[in-house]
Structure formats: structure tokens, C-alpha cells
Design a protein around this motif. Structure first.
Motif, PDB file in Angstrom:
ATOM      1  N   ASN B 228    -113.066  23.123   3.867  1.00  0.00           N
ATOM      2  CA  ASN B 228    -113.351  24.189   2.878  1.00  0.00           C
ATOM      3  C   ASN B 228    -112.346  25.340   2.940  1.00  0.00           C
ATOM      4  OD1 ASN B 228    -115.633  22.850   1.857  1.00  0.00           O
ATOM      5  ND2 ASN B 228    -116.833  23.578   3.622  1.00  0.00           N
ATOM      6  N   GLN B 229    -111.145  25.009   3.200  1.00  0.00           N
ATOM      7  CA  GLN B 229    -110.101  26.040   3.183  1.00  0.00           C
ATOM      8  C   GLN B 229    -109.044  25.645   2.157  1.00  0.00           C
ATOM      9  OE1 GLN B 229    -108.827  27.949   6.633  1.00  0.00           O
ATOM     10  NE2 GLN B 229    -110.608  27.368   7.864  1.00  0.00           N
ATOM     11  N   LYS B 230    -109.542  25.531   0.906  1.00  0.00           N
ATOM     12  CA  LYS B 230    -108.723  25.032  -0.185  1.00  0.00           C
ATOM     13  C   LYS B 230    -107.496  25.913  -0.421  1.00  0.00           C
ATOM     14  CE  LYS B 230    -109.325  23.529  -4.949  1.00  0.00           C
ATOM     15  NZ  LYS B 230    -110.255  23.569  -6.098  1.00  0.00           N
ATOM     16  N   TYR B 243     -89.860  24.092   0.678  1.00  0.00           N
ATOM     17  CA  TYR B 243     -88.947  23.740   1.767  1.00  0.00           C
ATOM     18  C   TYR B 243     -88.346  22.335   1.592  1.00  0.00           C
ATOM     19  CZ  TYR B 243     -87.777  22.051   6.464  1.00  0.00           C
ATOM     20  OH  TYR B 243     -87.169  21.474   7.522  1.00  0.00           O
ATOM     21  N   SER B 244     -89.246  21.391   1.142  1.00  0.00           N
ATOM     22  CA  SER B 244     -88.777  20.003   1.153  1.00  0.00           C
ATOM     23  C   SER B 244     -88.666  19.350  -0.222  1.00  0.00           C
ATOM     24  CB  SER B 244     -89.727  19.158   2.011  1.00  0.00           C
ATOM     25  OG  SER B 244     -90.978  19.082   1.359  1.00  0.00           O
ATOM     26  N   SER B 245     -89.254  19.964  -1.237  1.00  0.00           N
ATOM     27  CA  SER B 245     -89.309  19.396  -2.603  1.00  0.00           C
ATOM     28  C   SER B 245     -89.992  18.036  -2.586  1.00  0.00           C
ATOM     29  CB  SER B 245     -87.915  19.256  -3.218  1.00  0.00           C
ATOM     30  OG  SER B 245     -87.192  20.435  -3.065  1.00  0.00           O
ATOM     31  N   SER B 246     -91.012  17.877  -1.780  1.00  0.00           N
ATOM     32  CA  SER B 246     -91.695  16.581  -1.647  1.00  0.00           C
ATOM     33  C   SER B 246     -92.567  16.327  -2.881  1.00  0.00           C
ATOM     34  CB  SER B 246     -92.561  16.591  -0.384  1.00  0.00           C
ATOM     35  OG  SER B 246     -93.481  15.557  -0.431  1.00  0.00           O
ATOM     36  N   SER B 247     -92.341  15.174  -3.471  1.00  0.00           N
ATOM     37  CA  SER B 247     -93.118  14.806  -4.671  1.00  0.00           C
ATOM     38  C   SER B 247     -94.559  14.454  -4.299  1.00  0.00           C
ATOM     39  CB  SER B 247     -92.441  13.662  -5.402  1.00  0.00           C
ATOM     40  OG  SER B 247     -92.271  12.586  -4.498  1.00  0.00           O
ATOM     41  N   THR B 248     -94.719  13.812  -3.142  1.00  0.00           N
ATOM     42  CA  THR B 248     -96.076  13.441  -2.681  1.00  0.00           C
ATOM     43  C   THR B 248     -96.899  14.709  -2.470  1.00  0.00           C
ATOM     44  OG1 THR B 248     -94.915  11.732  -1.440  1.00  0.00           O
ATOM     45  CG2 THR B 248     -97.271  11.912  -1.067  1.00  0.00           C
ATOM     46  N   ALA B 249     -96.274  15.662  -1.843  1.00  0.00           N
ATOM     47  CA  ALA B 249     -96.961  16.922  -1.602  1.00  0.00           C
ATOM     48  C   ALA B 249     -97.320  17.602  -2.936  1.00  0.00           C
ATOM     49  CB  ALA B 249     -96.073  17.839  -0.775  1.00  0.00           C
ATOM     50  N   GLN B 250     -96.413  17.476  -3.909  1.00  0.00           N
ATOM     51  CA  GLN B 250     -96.645  18.060  -5.247  1.00  0.00           C
ATOM     52  C   GLN B 250     -97.849  17.407  -5.927  1.00  0.00           C
ATOM     53  OE1 GLN B 250     -94.704  20.750  -6.648  1.00  0.00           O
ATOM     54  NE2 GLN B 250     -96.551  20.685  -7.915  1.00  0.00           N
ATOM     55  N   ILE B 251     -97.897  16.088  -5.802  1.00  0.00           N
ATOM     56  CA  ILE B 251     -99.026  15.343  -6.411  1.00  0.00           C
ATOM     57  C   ILE B 251    -100.346  15.791  -5.785  1.00  0.00           C
ATOM     58  CG2 ILE B 251    -100.056  13.028  -6.624  1.00  0.00           C
ATOM     59  CD1 ILE B 251     -97.044  11.995  -6.738  1.00  0.00           C
ATOM     60  N   ILE B 256    -105.426  18.876  -5.780  1.00  0.00           N
ATOM     61  CA  ILE B 256    -106.294  19.892  -5.154  1.00  0.00           C
ATOM     62  C   ILE B 256    -106.603  21.007  -6.177  1.00  0.00           C
ATOM     63  CG2 ILE B 256    -106.429  21.675  -3.352  1.00  0.00           C
ATOM     64  CD1 ILE B 256    -104.655  19.760  -1.607  1.00  0.00           C
ATOM     65  N   GLN B 257    -105.517  21.386  -6.835  1.00  0.00           N
ATOM     66  CA  GLN B 257    -105.699  22.487  -7.796  1.00  0.00           C
ATOM     67  C   GLN B 257    -106.602  22.086  -8.970  1.00  0.00           C
ATOM     68  OE1 GLN B 257    -101.582  23.508  -8.497  1.00  0.00           O
ATOM     69  NE2 GLN B 257    -101.732  25.316  -7.184  1.00  0.00           N
ATOM     70  N   SER B 258    -106.436  20.837  -9.415  1.00  0.00           N
ATOM     71  CA  SER B 258    -107.266  20.374 -10.538  1.00  0.00           C
ATOM     72  C   SER B 258    -108.680  19.997 -10.104  1.00  0.00           C
ATOM     73  CB  SER B 258    -106.579  19.187 -11.206  1.00  0.00           C
ATOM     74  OG  SER B 258    -106.529  18.109 -10.292  1.00  0.00           O
TER      75      SER B 258
END
Lengths: 272, 262
Positions: B228-230, B243-251, B256-258
Motif C-alpha cells: 500500500n505504498q503506491k 536513469y535507465s529509460s527502461s520500457s518494462t519499468a514504464q509499462i 500502477i497509475q491506471s
């Protein structure tokens, strides 16, 4: 003008002639030691070796060289009858002609009467007996006894085969002071022998045909035996003469192995 | 005068006669060479086949199984060798099973398929206990039989229910060598077991050792969401993406946001 091959062929006719003697280092040394032995007060000198190693040539050469300065008698063919042998010696050495039979005792008397100074080696007659293996054992025994008088010096030649070698040693071991063994030529010696022989007869072109590989091949077939080499080369040049008569092209710089083998087949050195 | 034609004929006969032994020797040598080369080629082909076929099951196995059940693994290649030698027409196909392994890591580590009988394995274990008894011959005979049975092409399933025990084992190893791959592994396992706090901790440790491991950041963020620490998860992911431009992290961030990922 006669063909060079015909002349070369004649060079290798198997004859025993002192003029055809070829000086090779090793052979010269042996010959010199034989000559020296004759000068020494030795009774019997044995010259032995396999057939075709040059024993007869040695005797011929020795006779030729010493006959001017020494009483020397060469018997190329053995005198197999004992009485005839004594008669021949008495006639040749002591100039005594016997019409009747001459036995060993009478021969010994003749030697005693001859009054030969055994100290003077030049005065002691030298008898050269070729092919002595053909003499009977009894006669060989008498020859040994004759040599014991020191009034006659004997140089005898024997064929050396596996069996005869033993006989030679057993017979003469106690009396012989000098025994000289003649051996077949090595490949290098054979090359010199062939080339010298040809050059002696002014066959320079054919002499230069005998390169080391060619001589090696010849040596392999003849094992360095002088008589076999003479026979082989005589036939080889005979082959050349035949081809020449048929106007067949021949390379005079090199002897084809085929020709050597053909000559070996003809002389029986190769069983084909 | 020599009869040259006749002599030439004799010479030719002699040459043929003398060359026969050489011809025979040459012929034999050629035959031997051909047979030898053929044998070597065939042999190398079978070795190639054996090697490739053996490689397939090794890829299937997880790291875990190799350590826990070495005896069973030894059985596997032997069986494969036998299969290849008996059936030389084996067609080799590239194994795509590793894709499933990646996707369903949890399942594969818990249930591993091996080519051996479970019964026989149990029996061999009991034989080892029976050894000191006086009936040695019988035991030896049964051991031989059991070993033979091991080669039978039946499949067995070994179910692994001791994941926690395994995690402890990995933690022990991690404490010894501080390998970030091990701590990441532990983080993932705890996440899968629903122990999000522990997963968070191990992901954090992994990030401290090596901040370039993408998976670790993903587990870290996911654990935060589960705890619960969204907002903290979003903040962390954003920093990592910068830092990394990671696409997986972006997805993951988008999910999470949606609210897709809860």
C-alpha cells in the motif's frame, strides 16, 4: 670410326691381365702389404676371398711387378697330379727336367741340392698358386712341407665360401704367417673402378655416364663383386650397341635403369 | 648379339612381377585408410548426435534440481545415449521449452519432470540401508535389477513443496558471497509467496549492491504497491525510468497509475 659403346664393351671383358689392374686406395694398400710380405722370410702367404674379388688379378699383378727382380712363378691353373706338380716345379725353379716320375722325396732332395740361401729373400723363388682350393688335401700337405724348407715361398689363393673359409683356416693356421682377405668393393670404390677402367681405355664419354645413383644400382645388383660388375657392364654396353644398330635414340648423359636391369636379367643377376 | 626384343619382354615381366607387392601394399593401405576415415566420420557423427540430444534435458532442468538430485540427473544422459545409439534416425529440433521456463518459473521449480521411476529411487535408497545385513548376495542382485529398471523410459513427477526451505538455503549462500543474483532470486520468491515485506527488503538489498538490475527495481516497486505504498512505488519507478529509460519499468508504471496493477 668405331662406336664408343663397342670400345666400352671391350673394356669389361672378363680377362685376367695385369695391365687391366685398377688402383683403388684400399686395394692398393692390400697389394702393398702383399708385396711387403713377400720380402719377409715367410713360408706361406694365403690370399683368400669370395669369387670375383680380384685374387687372380692380384697374383697376375704381383707376377708382373716382381718378375723382373725376383724368381717368381705363376700357376694360374692348378696342377692336380702330384708327380706332375713336382716335375713342373723342378723344371721351372731348378731347371731340372725329369723324364720319369718325380716323387716328394726326390723333390726334397732336389731342393736340398739347390743350396738356396734362405737369408737372401730375393734368391728364394716365389711360387704363386691360383685356385688352390682345387688341390687335394694330400698335395696341400706336401706343399706345406715344401714351404717348411724355406727354399720355396708359396703364395696361394683360395676361394672363400662359408665352408671353404673354415678349411682355409684349419689347414694353414699353424704355418701361415700372412693371410690377406680380399673383399667386394664398396659403392664408392666401384664407381672409381668403373670410371678408371673406362678412362684407361679413353672412353671418357661413357665414363661420365656412371653417376652415383647408377653405380648404386649396379652395386645393389653385383654387391660390389668385380667379376659380376664386369659381366654386367659388358652386357650393358652390348645392349647399347644393339640399340645403336637399330638407330634408336639414346641419352648418353644417363644410363636408364631399364638397361641396367635388362643387363642384369641377361647375366642372371636378376631372376626374371 | 643380344636378342633385345626378347630381353625387353623379360624385363617387362620382371617389372610387373616386382611391382606386384608394392601394388598390393598400396591397395591395402588405401582400403585401410578409406575404412578408417569412414569409421571415424561415422563415429564423430554419432558423438555429435549424442552430445546434442543430451543437451536438451539439461536445459530443461532448473538450477535447483541439479543440486538437490544429482543421482537422478546422472541417470538422464545415460538413457539419452541409449536412445540415440538404438535409434540413429533421431531428428533434432531446437527446444523452445526455456520460454515456458521463464514465464512459469514458480511452477517449474516446484514440479520438475525427470526420466526415472520414483519407485526405483525409493528402492535404491532402501537397499543402501539394507547393506549391513547378512544376506548380501540378495541385496546385490536386487541392486543390479533396480539399476537396470532405472533406465526404463517411464516419466515421474517430483513435486517440490519446500520452497521456503530452499529460500533459506539461497539466503545462506547470499550471506556468504553477496551475489545480487541470489538476493534478487530471494526477492522474487518472497514476492511470489506473498511475503511482500521480505520481497521489498531483498529487492532493496539487490539495488544497493547493483542498481542496474531492472528486475530488482520491478520487484521493489511491485512490493511497494502490495504494501500500500503506491506513491512511493510510482516515485521510485519514475526515478529509475529517468536513469535507465527502461520500457518494462514504464509499462509497470502505467499499469500502477491506471490502477491495472494493484
Amino acid at each position: 670410326m668405331e662406336s664408343i659403346f663397342v670400345n666400352s664393351k671391350e673394356v669389361f671383358l672378363d680377362t685376367v691381365n695385369a695391365k687391366d689392374y685398377i688402383q683403388l686406395d684400399r686395394v692398393s694398400n692390400i697389394y702393398q702389404s702383399l708385396k711387403n710380405s713377400i720380402k719377409k722370410p715367410l713360408k706361406l702367404i694365403l690370399l683368400y676371398g669370395r669369387p670375383g674379388t680380384g685374387k687372380s688379378m692380384f697374383l697376375a699383378k704381383l707376377y708382373n711387378d716382381l718378375s723382373a727382380s725376383q724368381a717368381i712363378y705363376l700357376y694360374k691353373t692348378p696342377i692336380l697330379d702330384e708327380k706332375e706338380f713336382y716335375k713342373t716345379l723342378a723344371r721351372d725353379i731348378f731347371n731340372i727336367k725329369y723324364s720319369g716320375e718325380l716323387n716328394f722325396t726326390q723333390m726334397m732332395k732336389i731342393i736340398d741340392n739347390a743350396n738356396i740361401s734362405i737369408e737372401n729373400t730375393k734368391e728364394v723363388p716365389v711360387v704363386l698358386l691360383d685356385e688352390a682350393q682345387l688341390y687335394s688335401e694330400a698335395l696341400m700337405e706336401k706343399i706345406r712341407l715344401l714351404s717348411d724348407t724355406r727354399a720355396i715361398k708359396f703364395v696361394i689363393t683360395l676361394h672363400k665360401t662359408e665352408e671353404e673359409d673354415l678349411i682355409a683356416k684349419e689347414h694353414f693356421q699353424t704355418r701361415i704367417w700372412e693371410s690377406i682377405e680380399l673383399e667386394n668393393a664398396s659403392s664408392a670404390e666401384l664407381k672409381i673402378y668403373i670410371q678408371k677402367k673406362l678412362m684407361k681405355a679413353n672412353c671418357f664419354n661413357t665414363a661420365s655416364m656412371f653417376t652415383t645413383p647408377t653405380v648404386n644400382k649396379i652395386h645393389k645388383l653385383t654387391r660390389g663383386n668385380y667379376r659380376d660388375t664386369n659381366k654386367l657392364l659388358y652386357t650393358l654396353f652390348d645392349i647399347y650397341v644393339s640399340y645403336e644398330k637399330n638407330n634408336q635414340y639414346m641419352d648418353i648423359n644417363k644410363i636408364p635403369i631399364k638397361y641396367i636391369e635388362m643387363a642384369a636379367i641377361h647375366t642372371g643377376l636378376i631372376d626374371a | 648379339m643380344l636378342n633385345i626384343p626378347e630381353l625387353e619382354k623379360r624385363w617387362l615381366r620382371y617389372k610387373i612381377k616386382s611391382s606386384i607387392p608394392y601394388a598390393v601394399i598400396s591397395l591395402i593401405s588405401i582400403i585401410v585408410l578409406i575404412v578408417g576415415a569412414n569409421y571415424l566420420l561415422n563415429n564423430s557423427n554419432t558423438i555429435e548426435k549424442t552430445k546434442t540430444t543430451v543437451r536438451v534435458p539439461v536445459e530443461k532442468k532448473s538450477h535447483y534440481v541439479q543440486k538437490e538430485t544429482p543421482k537422478k540427473q546422472k541417470v538422464q544422459p545415460r538413457k539419452q545415449e541409449m536412445q540415440t545409439t538404438s535409434n540413429t534416425k533421431t531428428v533434432l529440433k531446437p527446444s523452445m521449452n526455456f520460454l515456458h521456463t521463464i514465464k512459469n518459473e514458480v511452477q517449474t521449480t516446484q514440479v520438475v519432470t525427470l526420466h526415472a521411476k520414483p519407485q526405483t529411487l525409493k528402492k535404491t535408497a532402501s537397499v543402501a540401508v539394507v547393506q549391513p545385513k547378512p544376506v548380501k548376495q540378495e541385496v546385490a542382485q536386487t541392486a543390479v535389477k533396480l539399476e537396470k529398471e532405472e533406465v526404463t523410459p517411464n516419466y515421474i513427477s517430483i513435486k517440490r513443496r519446500d520452497t521456503k526451505k530452499d529460500i533459506h538455503e539461497i539466503i545462506k549462500r547470499f550471506k556468504k558471497n553477496h551475489n545480487p543474483a541470489l538476493s534478487l532470486f530471494v526477492a522474487k520468491k518472497y514476492y511470489e509467496l506473498g511475503e511482500y515485506k521480505k520481497a521489498y527488503n531483498y529487492a532493496l538489498i539487490t539495488n544497493q549492491i547493483n542498481q542496474d538490475i531492472e528486475d530488482s527495481w520491478i520487484v521493489f516497486a511491485k512490493s511497494l504497491v502490495k504494501l500500500n505504498q503506491k506513491q512511493k512505488a510510482i516515485k521510485t519507478l519514475k526515478k529509475y525510468i529517468d536513469y535507465s529509460s527502461s520500457s518494462t519499468a514504464q509499462i509497470l508504471l502505467n499499469e500502477i497509475q491506471s490502477g491495472k496493477f494493484k
